[in-house]
Design an enzyme around this catalytic site. Structure first.
Site, PDB file in Angstrom:
ATOM      1  N   ASP A 169     -52.318 -48.288 -36.267  1.00  0.00           N
ATOM      2  CA  ASP A 169     -51.448 -48.874 -35.223  1.00  0.00           C
ATOM      3  C   ASP A 169     -50.881 -50.163 -35.485  1.00  0.00           C
ATOM      4  O   ASP A 169     -50.177 -50.997 -34.903  1.00  0.00           O
ATOM      5  CB  ASP A 169     -52.569 -49.289 -34.050  1.00  0.00           C
ATOM      6  CG  ASP A 169     -53.088 -48.221 -33.225  1.00  0.00           C
ATOM      7  OD1 ASP A 169     -52.319 -47.234 -33.192  1.00  0.00           O
ATOM      8  OD2 ASP A 169     -54.145 -48.316 -32.997  1.00  0.00           O
TER       9      ASP A 169
ATOM     10  N   GLY B 106     -53.442 -43.222 -24.056  1.00  0.00           N
ATOM     11  CA  GLY B 106     -53.466 -41.738 -24.688  1.00  0.00           C
ATOM     12  C   GLY B 106     -54.902 -41.816 -25.153  1.00  0.00           C
ATOM     13  O   GLY B 106     -55.236 -40.679 -24.726  1.00  0.00           O
TER      14      GLY B 106
HETATM   15  C1  S3P Z   1     -57.292 -44.680 -30.918  1.00  0.00           C
HETATM   16  C2  S3P Z   1     -57.013 -43.839 -31.773  1.00  0.00           C
HETATM   17  C3  S3P Z   1     -55.796 -43.912 -32.517  1.00  0.00           C
HETATM   18  C4  S3P Z   1     -55.002 -45.126 -32.096  1.00  0.00           C
HETATM   19  C5  S3P Z   1     -54.890 -45.534 -30.830  1.00  0.00           C
HETATM   20  C6  S3P Z   1     -56.525 -45.608 -30.590  1.00  0.00           C
HETATM   21  C7  S3P Z   1     -58.549 -44.484 -30.424  1.00  0.00           C
HETATM   22  O1  S3P Z   1     -54.788 -42.724 -31.968  1.00  0.00           O
HETATM   23  O2  S3P Z   1     -53.530 -44.981 -32.798  1.00  0.00           O
HETATM   24  O3  S3P Z   1     -54.293 -46.678 -30.430  1.00  0.00           O
HETATM   25  O4  S3P Z   1     -59.234 -45.531 -29.600  1.00  0.00           O
HETATM   26  O5  S3P Z   1     -59.396 -43.593 -30.698  1.00  0.00           O
HETATM   27  P1  S3P Z   1     -54.891 -41.072 -32.705  1.00  0.00           P
HETATM   28  O6  S3P Z   1     -56.063 -40.825 -32.491  1.00  0.00           O
HETATM   29  O7  S3P Z   1     -53.655 -40.510 -31.737  1.00  0.00           O
HETATM   30  O8  S3P Z   1     -54.498 -41.658 -34.088  1.00  0.00           O
END
Ligand code: S3P
Length: 436
Positions: free
Chosen positions: A319, A98
């Site tokens: 996380d 993501g």
């Molecule tokens: C992350 C932000 C978080 C986290 C992901 C890594 C990042 O997600 O859960 O593992 O590197 O910016 P969200 O922005 O969806 O909370």
């Protein structure tokens, strides 16, 4: 599809060891991105050799950036400058990540060319409107599948203007996507957060010489500058360390030292919560590496008691909930988690997956729309499904160490996205973990 299964057996002895977990995933992604867009050559040490961050490096390679890997964990990135990326000839595959997809969306919105971002089955179900809508307000044209889902087709070639935006969810990915698009925009991009989230993009932009104003919960950049190349020393990932923190806390007699763990305050909410539950954790050799606070963590076994998890820590441990669910299931008394609805749109619905798995192991746990109520007790063996979620798989592996008999955990291959070598490191300190 690879559906690798694991067997985690009860620990036969206390956990002992001096461990270094792999490099921080969030910082590794950003290091490759900003180094690619810098105007000279950057060096990265401690780079996470995980599938997620390798996907980000591959994507920049597809856009003409030469990235050398002289040794494991090292990268030399020959930056092409903010406007030096070339049009990819194929789709850009973000795998399970993501972070890769959402941050790239911001970068690609500023390019003169078209591109398509794809992902695996899990990523293809994750919400992308949270980035495509504000990017559209900046002038970007991004097509999604129905429901705002990937693949994302970024039209490119549009001029962007800055916005003032307050994301409705606390998300470092959303904030970072908008900041990266803001590098290409006319005027200021200002983001105000619901709860402050990890600030690695802000810190790294500043280190690359980009003018940026930020304090917890608010940040402003404007377009039209250049990124200087930098040398980046990536600390060990707190989120990977978290599984060992919980394992050493739960297994009687244990003592583990975890080296050079990144202690950015926007990541260490779990320490506050576990300390309130009674955990015994010391921070030693505190120093700064690559602009980030880093410490050795020394964890000794301690009995835990349930608490109401303060909602102000949720974003700082977003996380770590799979690991916390296991800790809470082994604590004395009740743990209540709320304000964590974001867990439902991670690599899996982590509230549902952890609730179903821990119930299979005999835990008394009720899910709520934005969290869970967990009655602590003991866990028995059984078969649980990680649903291909790396962090749920590792959390169940920790549960296996304190269950009364072995746990089989299905669908664990994605642990390689964030923690290559987890099984070997786990075994080195005494966890009895094997592939089935
Ligand atoms: C992350 C932000 C978080 C986290 C992901 C890594 C990042 O997600 O859960 O593992 O590197 O910016 P969200 O922005 O969806 O909370």
């Amino acid at each position: 599809m690879n559906t690798l299964d694991w067997v985690a057996a009860p620990a036969a002895r206390p956990l002992h060891g001096d461990l270094t977990v792999p490099g921080d995933k969030s910082i590794s992604h950003r290091a490759v991105m900003l180094a690619s867009l810098a105007n000279a050559t950057s060096r990265i040490k401690g780079f996470l050799e995980g599938e997620d961050t390798l996907a980000t490096a591959r994507v920049f390679g597809q856009m003409g950036v030469c990235i050398e890997a002289p040794a494991a964990g090292e990268r030399i990135v020959h930056g092409v400058g903010l406007h030096g990326l070339s049009a990819p000839t194929n789709d850009l595959d973000c795998g399970n990540s993501g972070t890769a997809m959402r941050l790239l969306c911001g970068v690609l919105a500023g390019q003169a060319f078209e591109s398509t971002l794809t992902g695996d089955a899990s990523l293809s179900k994750r919400p992308m409107r949270r980035v495509t809508e504000p990017l559209a307000r900046m002038g970007a044209l991004i097509e999604t599948r129905e429901g705002g889902l990937p693949p994302l087709h970024v039209r490119g070639g549009r001029s962007l203007c800055g916005i003032e935006f307050a994301p409705p969810v606390a998300s470092a990915q959303v904030k970072s996507a908008l900041l990266l698009a803001g590098l290409y925009a006319d005027g200021d991009t200002t983001i105000t957060e619901l709860h402050p989230t990890r600030d690695y993009t802000e810190r790294m932009l500043a280190a690359c010489g980009w003018p940026i104003d930020y304090s917890p919960g608010t940040v402003r950049v404007n377009g039209g500058h250049t990124l200087r190349a930098i040398d980046i020393d990536v600390p060990a990932d707190f989120s990977s360390a978290a599984f060992f923190v919980v394992a050493a806390t739960l297994v009687p007699g244990s003592e583990l030292r975890l080296r050079k763990v990144g202690m950015n305050p926007r990541r260490t909410g779990l320490l506050h919560v576990l300390r309130a539950m009674g955990a015994d954790m010391a921070e030693e050799n505190a120093h700064f590496a690559g602009g980030e606070p880093v410490s050795d963590l020394v964890i000794r076994h301690a009995p835990l008691r349930g608490i109401d998890v303060p909602v102000e820590h949720v974003a700082d441990m977003i996380d770590e909930f799979p690991a916390l669910f296991v800790a809470a299931a082994c604590a004395e008394g009740t743990t209540t988690i709320g304000g964590a609805a974001e867990l439902r749109v991670k690599e899996s619905d982590r509230i549902a997956v952890m609730t179903a798995g821990l119930r299979m192991l005999g835990a008394r746990i009720e899910e709520t729309p934005d969290g869970a109520v967990i009655e602590g007790g003991s866990l028995r063996g059984g078969r649980v499904d990680s649903h291909g979620d790396h962090r749920c798989a590792m959390a169940f592996a920790v549960a296996g160490a304190v269950a009364t008999s072995a746990i089989t955990i299905t669908d664990c291959a994605n642990v390689a996205t964030s923690f290559p070598g987890f099984i070997e490191l786990a075994r080195s300190c005494g966890l009895l973990l094997a592939t089935a």
